[in-house]
Design a protein around this motif. Sequence first.
Motif, short mmCIF file in Angstrom:
data_model
loop_
_atom_site.label_atom_id
_atom_site.label_comp_id
_atom_site.label_asym_id
_atom_site.label_seq_id
_atom_site.Cartn_x
_atom_site.Cartn_y
_atom_site.Cartn_z
N GLU A 1 43.08 27.33 -18.99
CA GLU A 1 44.28 26.53 -19.21
C GLU A 1 44.82 25.94 -17.90
O GLU A 1 45.21 24.78 -17.86
CB GLU A 1 45.38 27.40 -19.86
CG GLU A 1 46.75 26.73 -19.84
CD GLU A 1 47.83 27.47 -20.63
OE1 GLU A 1 47.50 28.24 -21.54
OE2 GLU A 1 49.01 27.26 -20.32
N ASP A 2 44.86 26.79 -16.90
CA ASP A 2 45.56 26.44 -15.64
C ASP A 2 44.55 26.23 -14.53
O ASP A 2 44.26 27.13 -13.78
CB ASP A 2 46.54 27.57 -15.31
CG ASP A 2 47.40 27.24 -14.11
OD1 ASP A 2 47.48 26.07 -13.74
OD2 ASP A 2 47.97 28.18 -13.54
N ASN A 3 43.95 25.08 -14.44
CA ASN A 3 44.30 23.78 -14.96
C ASN A 3 43.03 23.07 -15.46
O ASN A 3 42.96 21.86 -15.54
CB ASN A 3 44.96 23.00 -13.82
CG ASN A 3 45.90 21.89 -14.18
OD1 ASN A 3 46.24 21.11 -13.34
ND2 ASN A 3 46.29 21.77 -15.43
N GLY A 4 42.00 23.97 -15.82
CA GLY A 4 40.67 23.46 -16.14
C GLY A 4 40.62 22.48 -17.29
O GLY A 4 39.95 21.45 -17.22
N ALA B 1 45.34 17.04 -11.50
CA ALA B 1 45.15 18.41 -12.00
C ALA B 1 44.56 19.24 -10.86
O ALA B 1 43.91 18.69 -9.97
CB ALA B 1 44.23 18.41 -13.21
N HIS B 2 44.79 20.54 -10.89
CA HIS B 2 44.31 21.33 -9.75
C HIS B 2 43.10 22.18 -10.09
O HIS B 2 42.92 22.63 -11.22
CB HIS B 2 45.44 22.17 -9.15
CG HIS B 2 46.01 23.22 -10.04
ND1 HIS B 2 45.51 24.50 -10.08
CD2 HIS B 2 47.05 23.21 -10.91
CE1 HIS B 2 46.22 25.22 -10.94
NE2 HIS B 2 47.16 24.46 -11.46
N MET B 3 42.25 22.38 -9.06
CA MET B 3 40.99 23.11 -9.22
C MET B 3 41.13 24.59 -8.93
O MET B 3 40.35 25.40 -9.44
CB MET B 3 39.93 22.52 -8.28
CG MET B 3 39.57 21.08 -8.57
SD MET B 3 38.13 20.55 -7.62
CE MET B 3 38.82 20.45 -5.96
N ASP C 1 44.42 23.99 -3.76
CA ASP C 1 45.58 24.64 -3.17
C ASP C 1 46.91 24.44 -3.89
O ASP C 1 47.95 24.36 -3.25
CB ASP C 1 45.72 24.18 -1.70
CG ASP C 1 46.64 25.08 -0.88
OD1 ASP C 1 46.81 26.26 -1.26
OD2 ASP C 1 47.19 24.61 0.14
N GLU C 2 46.88 24.36 -5.24
CA GLU C 2 48.17 24.19 -5.93
C GLU C 2 48.90 25.52 -6.06
O GLU C 2 50.13 25.57 -6.01
CB GLU C 2 47.95 23.58 -7.31
CG GLU C 2 49.24 23.13 -8.00
CD GLU C 2 49.98 24.23 -8.75
OE1 GLU C 2 51.19 24.11 -8.96
OE2 GLU C 2 49.35 25.25 -9.11
N GLU C 3 48.14 26.59 -6.24
CA GLU C 3 48.77 27.88 -6.54
C GLU C 3 49.45 28.49 -5.32
O GLU C 3 50.26 29.40 -5.44
CB GLU C 3 47.74 28.87 -7.11
CG GLU C 3 47.09 28.41 -8.43
CD GLU C 3 48.04 28.47 -9.62
OE1 GLU C 3 49.19 28.88 -9.44
OE2 GLU C 3 47.61 28.09 -10.73
N CYS C 4 49.08 28.02 -4.13
CA CYS C 4 49.64 28.63 -2.92
C CYS C 4 50.24 27.63 -1.95
O CYS C 4 50.05 27.73 -0.74
CB CYS C 4 48.58 29.48 -2.22
SG CYS C 4 48.56 31.15 -2.87
N PRO D 1 49.41 17.06 -15.53
CA PRO D 1 49.29 17.90 -16.72
C PRO D 1 49.19 19.38 -16.37
O PRO D 1 48.25 20.06 -16.76
CB PRO D 1 47.99 17.39 -17.36
CG PRO D 1 47.18 16.92 -16.20
CD PRO D 1 48.13 16.45 -15.15
N ASP D 2 50.18 19.89 -15.65
CA ASP D 2 50.12 21.28 -15.19
C ASP D 2 51.19 22.15 -15.84
O ASP D 2 51.59 23.18 -15.31
CB ASP D 2 50.24 21.33 -13.66
CG ASP D 2 49.86 22.70 -13.12
OD1 ASP D 2 49.19 23.46 -13.85
OD2 ASP D 2 50.24 23.03 -11.98
N HIS D 3 51.67 21.70 -16.97
CA HIS D 3 52.67 22.45 -17.72
C HIS D 3 52.65 21.79 -19.08
O HIS D 3 52.51 20.57 -19.16
CB HIS D 3 54.05 22.31 -17.08
CG HIS D 3 55.14 22.96 -17.87
ND1 HIS D 3 55.50 24.26 -17.71
CD2 HIS D 3 55.93 22.46 -18.86
CE1 HIS D 3 56.49 24.55 -18.56
NE2 HIS D 3 56.76 23.47 -19.26
#
Length: 407
Positions: free
Chosen positions: A120-123, A87-89, A154-157, A181-183
Amino acid sequence: MTAAVAADEKLMANALSSLVKINSVGPESGGPGESKRGEYLVGLAKKLGFETVDVYESKDPRVPSGKRPNVVVRVKGTTNRKLWVVAHMDTVPVGDPAAWRYPPLGGKIISGRIYGRGAEDNGQELIASLFGLRALLKSGVRPETDIGLVFVADEECGNTHGIDFLIKKRLFKKGDLAVVPDHGERNGDRIAVVEKSIAWVEVEIIGKQTHGSTPDKGINAFEVAAEFMLAALEKVRRKYTMKDPLFEPPTSTFTATKCEPNGPNINTVPGRQTFYFDFRILPEYKIDDIMGVLSKVARQIEESSGAKINLSFVQRADAAPRTPTDSEIVVRLMKAVKAVRGLQVRPVGIGGGTCAAPFRRIGIEAAVWSTVPGLAHDANEYVNIKDMVADAKVYALLFAGKNLSKG
Ligand SMILES: [Zn+2]
């Protein structure tokens, strides 16, 4: 085991609320990165009793700390297999603060919900996976496989300082299993196992401008664009017809979307016209082949019209190989969701990209799943505490696997 999760509900809600209060926007959007959030999660994991908590730092001079952290919490299993939850921070910016009912970095808990950017994304899944694993510690159950919870930056970019950095460090091996679990869906009954390729194609037509009363003296780039658009779409739609019922819609999609203005007045024949295609392509087809078809049509129309047609990518994302619907991770996850919620889970394909793709490329079966309202990147992003608790229970059963009965 699920009772051990339920007992932690308050702790989980407070943890996610605290997490949301820590700004973790990436430097591309003027944010400080994930250092503070990483520190919080390391502290939380240690407080919850986890002994093996490692931080892999990727250097990034654009953030105040100079580093982008990736936190890995590990617990040994009773077999040598490895199962990762990634999961991303980082989060996207809050957008217009006035559009939010509660402060976007407030972590407000109200009516069974937690509000804030990144809830939600992604806490939610950072917290749910951590407390799912903690339920095993509390119950004295060993996981069936080695478990690694991976909290990436760095998942969003673009993933350079996150999952790609860890893949380069060789953390993961072919044959490992992964949940990303990112969707997810509102009731958590779908697991995404495959993604379509995405191609956004810019089409630039160069003709010859002239007066609107004497079109024969020029080459009308707008008309050539229309001719090319329809001819190209007809060709690819006829040729790439494969159907896959996992996807909604089940076929590849080829459509023309944006069109640039070609001039301010009506009485000029435009000499230039630019428009765009958005293609979503089943993974069995190659983007290069489709571009080959487009180029062929372009050459024919160049010849007949005298215009020049330039094709280029605005975005290109080649789909990774699919995770089979009967793969171990999918079957185990389906079983766990069924046991917790009584839901029959359906494997599906999705149109967009997640962190699962880099895993699938290196031979790791990856399942994309979570239970979320679907408000990622929106104003008033929130999660339901009951979803977070239910997902944590699913993780607990998934991790315990065959060892569940020994607890
Ligand atoms: Zn995300």
